[in-house]
Design a protein around this motif. Structure first.
Motif, PDB file in Angstrom:
ATOM      1  N   ARG A 177       1.172  -1.202  -0.184  1.00 13.16           N
ATOM      2  CA  ARG A 177       0.011  -0.084  -0.115  1.00 13.16           C
ATOM      3  C   ARG A 177       0.962   1.742   0.241  1.00 13.16           C
ATOM      4  O   ARG A 177       1.604   1.431   0.812  1.00 13.16           O
ATOM      5  CB  ARG A 177      -0.754   0.017   1.399  1.00 13.16           C
ATOM      6  N   TYR A 178       0.947   2.138  -0.649  1.00 13.52           N
ATOM      7  CA  TYR A 178       0.985   4.033  -0.626  1.00 13.52           C
ATOM      8  C   TYR A 178       0.177   4.828  -0.480  1.00 13.52           C
ATOM      9  O   TYR A 178      -0.875   4.840  -0.781  1.00 13.52           O
ATOM     10  CB  TYR A 178       1.361   3.934  -2.583  1.00 13.52           C
ATOM     11  N   PRO A 179       0.935   5.537   0.337  1.00 11.47           N
ATOM     12  CA  PRO A 179       0.382   6.489   0.920  1.00 11.47           C
ATOM     13  C   PRO A 179      -0.631   7.689  -0.233  1.00 11.47           C
ATOM     14  O   PRO A 179      -1.068   8.917   0.546  1.00 11.47           O
ATOM     15  CB  PRO A 179       1.602   7.133   1.879  1.00 11.47           C
ATOM     16  N   PHE A 212      -3.239   4.371  -2.850  1.00 15.79           N
ATOM     17  CA  PHE A 212      -3.187   3.350  -3.391  1.00 15.79           C
ATOM     18  C   PHE A 212      -2.730   2.045  -3.362  1.00 15.79           C
ATOM     19  O   PHE A 212      -1.783   1.738  -2.578  1.00 15.79           O
ATOM     20  CB  PHE A 212      -2.983   3.837  -4.697  1.00 15.79           C
ATOM     21  N   ILE A 213      -3.175   0.646  -3.632  1.00 16.46           N
ATOM     22  CA  ILE A 213      -2.646  -0.783  -3.230  1.00 16.46           C
ATOM     23  C   ILE A 213      -2.641  -1.247  -4.242  1.00 16.46           C
ATOM     24  O   ILE A 213      -3.424  -1.806  -5.571  1.00 16.46           O
ATOM     25  CB  ILE A 213      -3.531  -1.231  -3.067  1.00 16.46           C
ATOM     26  N   PRO A 214      -1.473  -1.458  -5.434  1.00 11.60           N
ATOM     27  CA  PRO A 214      -1.025  -1.518  -6.795  1.00 11.60           C
ATOM     28  C   PRO A 214      -0.438  -3.227  -6.356  1.00 11.60           C
ATOM     29  O   PRO A 214      -0.588  -3.530  -5.543  1.00 11.60           O
ATOM     30  CB  PRO A 214       0.490  -1.347  -7.016  1.00 11.60           C
ATOM     31  N   PRO A 315      -6.431   5.373  -6.383  1.00 11.72           N
ATOM     32  CA  PRO A 315      -6.547   5.551  -4.991  1.00 11.72           C
ATOM     33  C   PRO A 315      -7.315   4.215  -4.840  1.00 11.72           C
ATOM     34  O   PRO A 315      -8.514   3.768  -5.632  1.00 11.72           O
ATOM     35  CB  PRO A 315      -7.125   7.113  -4.395  1.00 11.72           C
ATOM     36  N   TRP A 316      -7.325   3.757  -4.014  1.00 17.21           N
ATOM     37  CA  TRP A 316      -8.926   2.447  -3.698  1.00 17.21           C
ATOM     38  C   TRP A 316      -9.832   2.447  -3.669  1.00 17.21           C
ATOM     39  O   TRP A 316     -10.729   1.965  -4.089  1.00 17.21           O
ATOM     40  CB  TRP A 316      -7.648   2.250  -2.349  1.00 17.21           C
ATOM     41  N   LEU A 317     -10.094   3.937  -2.314  1.00 20.04           N
ATOM     42  CA  LEU A 317     -11.163   3.965  -2.342  1.00 20.04           C
ATOM     43  C   LEU A 317     -11.795   4.322  -3.821  1.00 20.04           C
ATOM     44  O   LEU A 317     -12.955   4.085  -4.219  1.00 20.04           O
ATOM     45  CB  LEU A 317     -11.368   5.406  -1.454  1.00 20.04           C
TER      46      LEU A 317
END
Ligand SMILES: [Cu+2]
Length: 344
Positions: A177-179, A212-214, A315-317
């Motif tokens: 996960r990245y900020p 975000f979650i790559p 972003p994940w959201l």
């Protein structure tokens, strides 16, 4: 090839054991007047030498054949320090190991029982004892203190401009996960983990909205990177051998490791001559049945390419807008803005 070697080795040992048995029986049958069975003594003495030579050859052979596998090309700044320590320790301990084993087995052969030998009474020798106490004490202290200094440097506080990357281990994969653009990772709570929110990210923390979650880890070359490491279920361990990085992932006890990647994936492909080369994280904690599948790719980019990649991440959201319904109403609007969700 290896199977043939192993079977051959077992056969050789079996033949020697057979010979030993036969010679023992022959000497019993002869009822020679010897008080001690000299034949088996001689054979055991020879075995000592044989063991020394065969195990020496096998060790040297495999050290040579697998050399490339335990000396992977280096791709981090601190790795040069740990490699250096590794080789100094290997030389010092290797020298002592070889010397003492030659003495052990050669003496076992040379001083095997003979009737003419008499034991020497040798109660003490102060000079010898002082030497074999002080020399190892000095050498080991040097090794320990240089290792301690390196460890303190490596585990020092990460520079303020370090790129933050969260690594989470679970049965049986890694997640990252990245900020996001705010540079701050949102909080998490294991109670929030569900089928959608695998990381248990707490979206009441505004820092989480743009996280975000790559699928792969991207890192910038030549810039400090801080891995924030955690585990969701059992002990795992982050192992990225080219960066000489290894740190346990412990449930309930976050760990971290910072380092500077010095070669991009492309640099390394050129250096190794392998167009398919990729950095990777493996798990080095035997964490369950699917342990072997815990592999995650790391791609080291030139800094400009890294920034470009980062700016393209969603972003994940924004990818999971249904999750907005689980965010408290008063935060929802803020989350929509922070996550860059277009409001139709
Ligand atoms: Cu694992």
């Amino acid at each position: 090839m290896n199977v043939v070697l192993i079977v051959g080795g077992i056969l050789i040992v079996a033949i020697f054991l057979g010979l030993l048995r036969v010679s023992t029986l022959v000497s019993v049958a002869k009822k020679s007047g010897e008080k001690v069975d000299m034949t088996s003594n001689r054979i055991n003495g020879l075995f000592m030498i044989l063991f020394l030579v065969i195990s020496g050859i096998v060790t040297i052979y495999y050290s040579y054949v697998w050399y490339d596998d335990y000396t992977l090309p280096l791709a981090s700044e601190h790795g040069a320090v740990t490699d250096n320590l590794f080789w100094i320790t290997t030389y010092v301990t290797g020298f002592v190991f070889i010397l003492t084993h030659i003495i052990l087995f050669v003496f076992s052969y040379k001083y095997q029982y003979k009737e003419s030998y008499t034991a020497d009474f040798f109660p003490e020798n102060d000079k010898l004892e002082i030497i074999w106490t002080i020399v190892p004490a000095i050498v080991l202290s040097l090794l320990v203190f240089s290792g301690l200094k390196a460890w303190n440097d490596i585990t020092s506080k990460a520079p303020a401009d370090a790129e933050i990357v969260e690594i989470m281990g679970y049965q049986f994969a890694w997640g990252t996960r990245y900020p996001g653009m705010d540079g701050k990772l949102g909080d998490y709570n294991y109670r929030l983990i569900d089928a959608d929110n695998a990381f248990g990210v707490d979206f009441t923390d505004r820092n989480a909205h743009d996280d975000f979650i790559p699928r792969e880890i991207h890192l910038p070359k030549g810039k400090p990177v801080l891995f924030k490491i955690r585990a969701r279920d059992v002990l795992h361990s982050v192992f990225a051998p080219h960066f000489r990085l290894k740190m346990d992932a412990v449930p309930g006890m976050p760990t971290h490791f910072w380092f500077v990647p010095t070669k991009s994936t492309e640099d390394m492909r050129a250096e190794t001559g392998n167009p398919d080369f990729n950095y990777e994280i493996a798990c080095t904690e035997v964490c369950g049945r699917g342990h072997f599948s815990m592999r995650m790719l790391i791609i080291v980019d030139e800094p400009a390419d890294y920034e470009k990649w980062k700016s393209e991440q969603v972003p994940w959201l924004a990818k999971n807008p249904d999750y907005l319904s689980k965010i408290p109403e008063e935060m929802r609007e803020l989350a929509i803005i922070n996550a860059g969700i277009s409001n139709k």
